[in-house]
Motif scaffolding. Sequence first.
Motif, PDB file in Angstrom:
ATOM      1  N   GLN A  80     -44.396  12.067-121.248  1.00 33.39           N
ATOM      2  CA  GLN A  80     -43.214  11.285-120.887  1.00 33.39           C
ATOM      3  C   GLN A  80     -42.311  11.052-122.092  1.00 33.39           C
ATOM      4  N   SER A  81     -42.898  10.979-123.281  1.00 31.48           N
ATOM      5  CA  SER A  81     -42.072  10.853-124.489  1.00 31.48           C
ATOM      6  C   SER A  81     -41.204  12.098-124.681  1.00 31.48           C
ATOM      7  N   LYS A  82     -41.622  13.202-124.046  1.00 33.58           N
ATOM      8  CA  LYS A  82     -40.856  14.447-124.075  1.00 33.58           C
ATOM      9  C   LYS A  82     -39.995  14.583-122.820  1.00 33.58           C
ATOM     10  N   ARG A  83     -39.905  13.503-122.041  1.00 34.93           N
ATOM     11  CA  ARG A  83     -39.142  13.466-120.782  1.00 34.93           C
ATOM     12  C   ARG A  83     -39.748  14.388-119.727  1.00 34.93           C
ATOM     13  N   ASN A 131     -48.576   9.838-121.316  1.00 38.44           N
ATOM     14  CA  ASN A 131     -47.581   9.115-122.127  1.00 38.44           C
ATOM     15  C   ASN A 131     -46.909  10.046-123.132  1.00 38.44           C
TER      16      ASN A 131
END
Length: 398
Positions: free
Chosen positions: A355-358, A352
């Motif tokens: 994903q917050s960093k793409r 997660n």
Amino acid sequence: MTSISVAKTRLHLHRQQFPALVNKTYFNYGGQGPMPQVAMDAITQAQAYIQEIGPFGTEVGAWILQEVKAMRVAIASELHVPPETITLTENVTVGCNIAMWGIDWHPGDHLLLSDCEHPGIVAIAQEIGRRFAVEVTTCPLMTTLNEGDPVAVIAQHLRPNTRLVVLSHILWNTGQVLPLDKIVKACRHNQTRLLIDAAQSVGSLPLNLTELGADFYAFTGHKWLCGPAGIGGLYVRPEVRESLQPTFIGWRSVITNSQGQPVDWYPDGKRYEVATSNYPLYTGLREAIAVHQQWGTAQERYQQICHNSEYLWRRLVSLPHVHLLRTSPPESGLVSFQLTQNNPQVHLQFVNFLQSKRLFTRTIADPSCVRACVHYFTLESEIDQLVEGIQEWLVVSG
């Protein structure tokens, strides 16, 4: 301009065909590949064309027949098999269901899986075991990732009454590539059918199913082929087709007489198809396959996948608090690793965070790990970004 510069420029131009790569760094090709723009456009145009000339009528019926034939030919060409050996399905699991339920099971028969199979396949096996009093067992292939002989392990677990072995060509959790040609020989020697879950191999490995000789090979178009979700297939070796009975049945399965009544199965892969499908998806997958072929041959694409996975593996090996499942560079595009705090909750928090960093990766439950997938068009700079994201997590998490 050097040859290396030319190659990099060509790759960057090729990547521009995939809109999903613009705003993220993607490592989930083993879950779902990003579609090229030409595939999305083809689906939209096909949907519009169906409505324009149909949606039901002689003209649209002829168009559908043409699209189905073209789809079968495109897939068969990738797998080096005759088109009549291909059944068009929705995904890998449908193909596995066709093969697993089509066997004439008897009480006391034996069905063998590995301990690295997808839960969907395990669930099918469990229900077959319950319904037909078939014994279902597993053989330990996870321990052969770095040492040991998977062929010997499988052979040791075969029995005289083993009717079917179900394995993945590339194990979805560890990325191990099984020596399928040798496994085929072991199963043939035991007069046992072999079904391959090809979720991670079609679009990844260069394949010649005619030479490999597996009885059943179930695959999808939405992962490494980067096609739309909802289109896949099943290869059935011609020599075993008559012994595999259709389970789900519809108008696409049967030959009808002049009164429209079913009189026989189709003599080819159509006998396992059921009824109406989302035919524009066929157009989309054909376009996606063509995009890959424009870049290079299946062998060239696989070599680049291995180059990228080795680059990622070597970068990860150098990181503290990161444990690679493989002790040598992978033979596939799947790279699985664990954090020192090896528990599912930490891995989920880690994914997660990325994903917050793409940066798109995923967790795997068994073994508990994180999986990153690289394709032939993955950039080394993207891999560097992933490594930087991992390093940032290690600092933040203390």
